[in-house]
Design an enzyme around this catalytic site. Structure first.
Site, mmCIF file in Angstrom:
data_model
loop_
_atom_site.group_PDB
_atom_site.id
_atom_site.type_symbol
_atom_site.label_atom_id
_atom_site.label_comp_id
_atom_site.label_asym_id
_atom_site.label_seq_id
_atom_site.Cartn_x
_atom_site.Cartn_y
_atom_site.Cartn_z
ATOM 1 N N HIS A 122 -8.677 -3.001 -6.092
ATOM 2 C CA HIS A 122 -8.402 -3.187 -4.711
ATOM 3 C C HIS A 122 -9.441 -2.274 -4.038
ATOM 4 O O HIS A 122 -9.968 -1.350 -4.522
ATOM 5 C CB HIS A 122 -7.164 -2.712 -4.335
ATOM 6 C CG HIS A 122 -6.883 -3.128 -2.869
ATOM 7 N ND1 HIS A 122 -7.412 -2.279 -1.889
ATOM 8 C CD2 HIS A 122 -6.290 -4.001 -2.191
ATOM 9 C CE1 HIS A 122 -7.130 -2.868 -0.584
ATOM 10 N NE2 HIS A 122 -6.483 -4.018 -0.916
ATOM 11 N N LYS A 166 0.841 -1.393 -0.135
ATOM 12 C CA LYS A 166 -0.019 0.047 0.057
ATOM 13 C C LYS A 166 0.738 1.262 -0.023
ATOM 14 O O LYS A 166 1.759 1.123 -0.594
ATOM 15 C CB LYS A 166 -1.009 -0.022 1.186
ATOM 16 C CG LYS A 166 -1.759 -1.547 1.124
ATOM 17 C CD LYS A 166 -2.930 -1.439 1.985
ATOM 18 C CE LYS A 166 -3.838 -2.775 1.976
ATOM 19 N NZ LYS A 166 -4.714 -2.947 2.978
ATOM 20 N N GLU A 177 -11.560 -10.215 -1.174
ATOM 21 C CA GLU A 177 -11.196 -9.293 0.060
ATOM 22 C C GLU A 177 -12.497 -8.555 0.529
ATOM 23 O O GLU A 177 -12.521 -7.633 -0.076
ATOM 24 C CB GLU A 177 -10.054 -8.542 -0.284
ATOM 25 C CG GLU A 177 -9.935 -8.096 -1.631
ATOM 26 C CD GLU A 177 -9.241 -6.520 -1.473
ATOM 27 O OE1 GLU A 177 -8.355 -6.366 -0.807
ATOM 28 O OE2 GLU A 177 -9.580 -5.688 -2.128
HETATM 29 P P1 PGA Z 1 -4.610 -6.117 5.643
HETATM 30 O O1 PGA Z 1 -5.424 -5.670 4.200
HETATM 31 O O2 PGA Z 1 -3.904 -7.348 5.527
HETATM 32 O O3 PGA Z 1 -4.037 -4.965 6.103
HETATM 33 O O4 PGA Z 1 -5.907 -6.268 6.185
HETATM 34 C C1 PGA Z 1 -5.488 -6.683 3.186
HETATM 35 C C2 PGA Z 1 -6.226 -6.161 1.915
HETATM 36 O O5 PGA Z 1 -5.943 -4.992 1.641
HETATM 37 O O6 PGA Z 1 -7.047 -6.900 1.262
#
Ligand code: PGA
Length: 250
Positions: free
Chosen positions: A95, A10, A165
């Site tokens: 995403h 990210k 997700e």
């Molecule tokens: P996270 O992010 O592992 O910090 O929960 C996961 C994602 O962006 O799918």
């Protein structure tokens, strides 16, 4: 069992110096776990400098996002060919955080086909914002899938990697239950097969949302997934190494 782990950094870390350090740890983890294919998605500004220095084969690079147009007046964006030129072999599309900033199903549809055309693997993310007893989330995910694959030639369907997700499990305390993921994986395959044909049977499906070294193994063994997309735990060198070695032992 062979699994894929997408390390989605990210908008982290803050400096290239830290990025190089994190990459070093990520590389070591990837190289010591033969049956884990690590895909690193650093911020675009760090990508080329990390990728050109990497000579190994165990790890590959992804862009966190790229535009569907080949070029032009799109301030702040990067193109698929720019990503490929920076040695990416895949690109994350749709995403939840990009969707939250306004990306729509129609954008993901164009991006998936633009990526395939140029030879990048699309890593298409889908997932509902909330869940209720009535099961509307299945319809929500179905629409995201139907749009994402709309322009994909049938022969290329198995080249797309899907990440399920659910937004409510991203940045949360714990991931969704692995058994619920199993159900969702069946639903995803069935949806793509019903609409676009048998290629859907060979899709690779990953899970993303609050995965770390303590729960990765359970999700791989019981969630009917081919891998994981990891946010927070991918920017912590220790956690990420532990996660990769847990999967490497499966
Ligand atoms: P996270 O992010 O592992 O910090 O929960 C996961 C994602 O962006 O799918």
């Amino acid at each position: 069992m062979k699994s894929i782990v997408v390390a989605n950094w990210k908008m982290n870390p803050a400096t290239f110096k830290e990025a190089r350090k994190l990459f070093e740890a990520t590389r070591k983890a990837a190289e010591s776990a033969k049956n884990v294919a690590v895909i690193v998605a650093p911020p675009a500004i760090f990508l080329r400098e990390l990728s050109v220095g990497y000579k190994g084969k165990r790890l590959s690079f992804a862009a966190q996002n790229a535009h569907y147009e080949a070029g032009g007046a799109f301030t702040g964006e990067i193109s698929m060919s720019e990503a490929r030129d920076a040695k990416c072999s895949s690109v994350i599309i749709g995403h939840a955080e990009r969707r939250g900033m306004g990306e729509e199903n129609d954008d993901t549809r164009r991006k998936v086909v633009a990526a395939l055309t140029i030879g990048l693997t699309p890593v298409l993310c889908v997932g509902e914002r909330t869940r209720s007893q009535s099961g509307e989330h299945f319809e929500f995910v179905r629409e995201q899938l139907v749009a994402g694959f709309a322009d994909v030639p049938p022969a290329k369907i198995p080249r797309v990697i899907i990440v399920y997700e659910p937004v409510w499990a991203i940045g949360a305390e714990r991931p969704m239950n692995a058994r619920d993921m199993h159900e969702m994986a069946i639903f995803i395959r069935k949806t793509v097969v019903d609409r676009y044909g048998q290629g859907g049977m060979n899709l690779k499906i990953l899970y993303g949302g609050s995965i770390d070294e303590s729960n990765a193994e359970d999700m791989i063994q019981n969630g009917d997934v081919n891998g994981l997309l990891v946010g927070r735990a991918s920017t912590d060198a220790e956690k990420f190494s532990a996660l990769v070695s847990a999967l490497g032992a499966l």
